[in-house]
Design an enzyme around this catalytic site. Structure first.
Site, mmCIF file in Angstrom:
data_model
loop_
_atom_site.group_PDB
_atom_site.id
_atom_site.type_symbol
_atom_site.label_atom_id
_atom_site.label_comp_id
_atom_site.label_asym_id
_atom_site.label_seq_id
_atom_site.Cartn_x
_atom_site.Cartn_y
_atom_site.Cartn_z
ATOM 1 N N THR A 76 -3.561 5.695 4.059
ATOM 2 C CA THR A 76 -2.241 6.079 3.550
ATOM 3 C C THR A 76 -2.328 6.772 2.201
ATOM 4 O O THR A 76 -1.538 7.676 1.906
ATOM 5 C CB THR A 76 -1.333 4.837 3.433
ATOM 6 O OG1 THR A 76 -1.394 4.098 4.648
ATOM 7 C CG2 THR A 76 0.106 5.232 3.189
ATOM 8 N N LYS A 108 0.827 -1.213 0.000
ATOM 9 C CA LYS A 108 0.000 0.000 0.000
ATOM 10 C C LYS A 108 0.859 1.260 0.000
ATOM 11 O O LYS A 108 0.389 2.332 -0.407
ATOM 12 C CB LYS A 108 -0.994 -0.026 1.162
ATOM 13 C CG LYS A 108 -0.388 -0.158 2.551
ATOM 14 C CD LYS A 108 0.052 1.164 3.142
ATOM 15 C CE LYS A 108 0.800 0.954 4.436
ATOM 16 N NZ LYS A 108 1.409 2.206 4.958
#
Length: 340
Positions: A256, A199
């Site tokens: 994120t 990610k």
């Protein structure tokens, strides 16, 4: 359940290590935070601050810090690595040298979101290679949507602790959980580690999208198709599909890829503004895990013949000087396929 008070060594006094150490200390555990910078350690011990990484956030006043690794490890029941990926082996070697002075029942784990370039090893694999007496199945890993800047302010946060050894996972769950920090357990260490690392690459793409003033439609598309990439590679490498729909996967990707608290996101913003990655890293002064992870992911996807078009183009922007507008054009002109 009665909370068990533990002696815990947290290795790494950056923003995430400090936030976890302060949370654990606030829960009544005896915590000592190890860092290599004496100024930061003095700041923690005397001012209850870590201004280098967390500005004016007040730390738990019982938290102690040291630059002496042996002092941190002595009598520890739990050892938590929170150093950058590139420092894992160096620190693990030093810990291994001190093992004879440690209790044989100490539990080891980490909260590091990265993959080693070239070897393509996960963090747990790196740790057990440098500390051969450990078994990977006994290690734990903490991950999920949890920016240190929010955790230190006691914002409600949910994370997952992954371990094949569920007894160890539950012990960490108990030590870390409180009224604002809720910890779930899962048994998929492999999938959780890959999700956490992958990610970061997509978060760079998220920053680029924001920097280009693209809309919510585009951000949602990135998260959805990025998650498909993460799941494809993670499952090919031994992770469980459901892990990528949980806190370690989708949860961490959302926070994120859409928040300026993420260094990777901020790197993407700067790339969209025309800066190169060398300049960005110098100005930020902290490790941007997604930069090196992008190279590792490119290696892994090619080796395993897994299609990861978003991650591939982030790699090309970072390492092959691909123009951002060309990367967007490539992604939007790919052959039309069914959704996976």
């Amino acid at each position: 359940m009665t909370k068990q008070i533990s002696k815990i060594a947290v290795l790494g006094a950056g923003s995430w290590g400090t936030a976890l150490a302060s949370t654990l200390s606030g829960n009544g555990n005896q915590v000592i935070l190890w860092g290599h910078n004496q100024k930061d350690v003095d700041d923690i011990n005397h001012q209850h601050l870590n201004q280098h990484y967390l500005q004016q956030a007040i730390l738990d006043n019982k938290l102690k810090a040291t630059t002496d690794l042996k002092e941190a490890l002595v009598a520890a029941e739990i050892v938590l690595f929170v150093v950058p990926t590139m420092a894992i082996r160096e620190v693990a070697v030093k810990v291994n040298q001190l093992l004879p002075s440690l209790d044989k029942t100490v539990i080891f784990g980490h909260a590091v979101k990265g993959i080693e370039v070239n070897s393509n090893k996960r963090i747990s694999q790196m740790i057990v290679e440098e500390i051969p007496t450990l078994r990977e199945r006994d290690l734990f890993f903490i991950s999920g949507p949890s920016h240190a800047e929010s955790v230190i302010k006691k914002a409600i946060t949910l994370v997952a602790v992954a371990s094949a050894n569920q007894q160890h996972a539950k012990q960490i769950q108990t030590a870390l959980s409180n009224s604002f920090f809720r910890v779930y357990t899962n048994a998929d260490l492999v999938g959780s580690e890959y999700a956490a690392a992958l990610k970061n690459v997509l978060a760079i793409a998220g920053g680029i999208i924001k920097g280009l003033n693209m809309t919510d439609n585009t951000q949602a598309a990135l998260v959805t198709r990025g998650l498909a990439e993460m799941r494809r590679l993670g499952v090919a490498l031994g992770g469980q599909p459901e892990t990528f729909a949980g806190l370690a996967g989708l949860g961490d990707l959302i926070v994120t890829a859409m928040s300026a608290n993420s260094r990777n996101f901020r790197a993407g913003l700067a790339l969209a503004a025309g800066k190169n990655i060398q300049q960005i890293q110098k100005e930020m002064g902290m490790v941007i895990e997604g930069v090196k992870t992008a190279k590792a992911v490119d290696q892994l996807s090619r080796k395993n013949k897994v299609s990861m078009p978003i991650s591939e183009n982030v790699y090309k922007i970072l390492y092959e000087n691909e123009r951002i507008e060309d990367a967007v054009a490539v992604l939007m002109s790919r052959p039309l396929i069914s959704e996976e």
